[in-house]
Scaffold this active site. Structure first.
Site, PDB file in Angstrom:
ATOM      1  N   ASP A 184      49.302  34.665  36.862  1.00 33.54           N
ATOM      2  CA  ASP A 184      49.070  33.750  35.745  1.00 33.54           C
ATOM      3  C   ASP A 184      50.241  33.845  34.776  1.00 33.54           C
ATOM      4  O   ASP A 184      50.931  34.851  34.702  1.00 33.54           O
ATOM      5  CB  ASP A 184      47.736  34.026  35.044  1.00 33.54           C
ATOM      6  CG  ASP A 184      47.403  35.514  34.955  1.00 33.54           C
ATOM      7  OD1 ASP A 184      48.313  36.342  35.185  1.00 33.54           O
ATOM      8  OD2 ASP A 184      46.256  35.846  34.676  1.00 33.54           O
TER       9      ASP A 184
ATOM     10  N   GLU B 140      43.890  32.197  30.277  1.00 31.26           N
ATOM     11  CA  GLU B 140      43.192  32.612  29.062  1.00 31.26           C
ATOM     12  C   GLU B 140      42.195  31.561  28.582  1.00 31.26           C
ATOM     13  O   GLU B 140      41.262  31.880  27.839  1.00 31.26           O
ATOM     14  CB  GLU B 140      44.197  32.914  27.946  1.00 31.26           C
ATOM     15  CG  GLU B 140      45.143  34.067  28.238  1.00 31.26           C
ATOM     16  CD  GLU B 140      44.462  35.410  28.311  1.00 31.26           C
ATOM     17  OE1 GLU B 140      43.240  35.485  28.054  1.00 31.26           O
ATOM     18  OE2 GLU B 140      45.141  36.392  28.630  1.00 31.26           O
TER      19      GLU B 140
END
Length: 415
Positions: free
Chosen positions: A74, A144
């Site tokens: 990520d 997130e």
């Protein structure tokens, strides 16, 4: 095939990591990071596709017949003001989704994830004579926000690229550097974040009888919500309900017209999750009715993460390879964690097993036992802390090698 400890780590990866750390980007805005990823993957010989799920990048390296392996990293950062004191600390700011200027920092280590996977991709591309199959590296946006993995899937990830035999991923953590940890089954909690708007009737502070006070309503709602876990969920279940934000009013002598509560729920079982959500709605509406609120409250989902479930056999295979490399004493079982991740969506959306592990990133000298009972685990800065930053050495080199070892374990032998 080069032994893990003999893999040469490109020293420029340190500069790359520091650059990414200095220049964090919020979810779905990772344009600069994605551009860097593209350049590195193309230099390693990958077929590269950009803009998958808005800002995601997918690299494909085809090397004959054999398994298809996906490794994911990520890329996004957090709206956190860094306070590490590092000479490469972030001072960046950005405009968030609400139009507010916020500080931005890689307080969760996604810059390290990106660097490690780029380093591993280069190593694997440099030894294609030693393995066979297809390696797909996925650089995902907006973890997130709990939205990046689904955005890539919705953008046709598994229609546009080969479906994998396994999905691999790692996440840096405040474990001692040199340790790797993984837990089979439900490993990370599902998470639901909600915004609750409570409508009252404003009035002068001297005339509370003319009001329906939303602050009193919010206070009673918060207190009642605390009984959900303690009185409505079985004692054998694991769940958390946290009210993280409450806001109402701007002056001491004015009763405002409304209040807002934001809360987060963590759970591991769908039946428990459903019961908690039903209880939240019942309590919110019940307290509003008891207060004589002139309007029904509204409950809005902010974000949702599904439970991350590690396939037991797949994780055992990967951790077994790590144990052969690092030694059994450096492989830990952290148990189920209450943190949340969306990596599991990449696996469940295509029916592939997930093998996801934690990479130790804290200074080993801070620890005494080096296992999950170590008291230092409660003292060292954790992910999302403004003080969080993994030590570069040996975290980076071990992280690159872990990604290489895991991919090699699942790719086929040389043709």
């Amino acid at each position: 095939m080069t032994a893990p400890d003999n893999i040469t780590i490109d020293p420029s990866l340190i500069d790359l990591y520091k650059d990414l750390h200095r220049n964090p980007e919020l979810g779905f805005r990772e344009g600069r990071t994605a551009s860097i990823v593209v350049d590195h993957l193309r230099a390693s010989g990958f077929e590269v596709t950009t803009g998958v799920g808005k800002t995601g990048v997918v690299g494909v390296l085809r090397n004959g017949d054999g398994p298809t392996v996906v490794s994911r990293a990520d890329m996004d950062a957090l709206p956190v003001r860094e306070d590490t004191g590092l000479d490469y600390a972030s001072t960046a700011t950005a405009i968030d989704g609400d139009g507010e200027s916020v500080p931005v920092a890689h307080a969760c280590g996604h810059d390290l994830h990106t660097t490690c996977l780029l380093g591993a991709a280069a190593v694997l591309a440099g030894e294609i004579s030693a393995w066979s199959g297809t390696l797909i590296v996925v650089f995902q946006p907006a973890e997130e926000l709990g939205a990046g993995a689904q955005a890539m899937v919705d953008d046709g990830l598994w229609d546009r690229f080969p479906k994998p035999d396994v999905v691999l991923g790692q996440h840096v953590s405040p474990l001692p550097a040199g340790k790797i940890a993984g837990h089979a089954g439900a490993s990370y909690a599902g998470s639901d974040s909600l915004r609750i708007r409570l409508v009252g009737r404003g009035a002068h502070g001297s005339m509370p009888e003319a009001s329906v006070d939303p602050i009193v309503l919010a206070a009673s709602t918060v207190l009642r919500l605390q009984t959900v876990i303690s009185r409505e969920i079985p004692s054998t279940a694991t769940a958390v309900l946290t009210v993280g934000s409450i806001h109402a009013g701007d002056a001491a002598n004015v009763i405002p017209g409304e209040a807002e509560i934001q809360l987060n729920i963590r759970s591991y079982e769908e039946s428990v999750r459903s019961r908690i959500l039903d209880s939240v709605e019942r309590i919110v509406r019940g307290e509003a009715a008891a207060s004589g609120a002139p309007e029904e409250p509204t409950i809005t989902e902010i974000e949702r993460f599904p439970v991350v479930t590690n396939d037991a056999a797949a994780l055992s295979t990967t951790l077994g390879a790590f144990a052969d490399w690092l030694g059994e004493n450096n492989i830990l079982d952290p148990g189920a964690g209450a943190g949340s991740e969306d990596v599991g969506i990449l696996a469940t959306s295509c029916g592939a097993p997930l093998s996801y592990w934690l990479l130790g990133g804290a200074d080993p000298t801070l620890f005494t036992t080096g296992d999950m009972t170590d008291p230092a685990l409660l003292k060292v800065p954790s992910n999302h802390s403004p003080h969080y930053a993994p030590v570069i050495d040996p975290t980076l080199s071990i992280g690159v090698r872990a990604q290489v070892v895991a991919a090699r374990t699942w790719l086929g032998p040389a043709a």
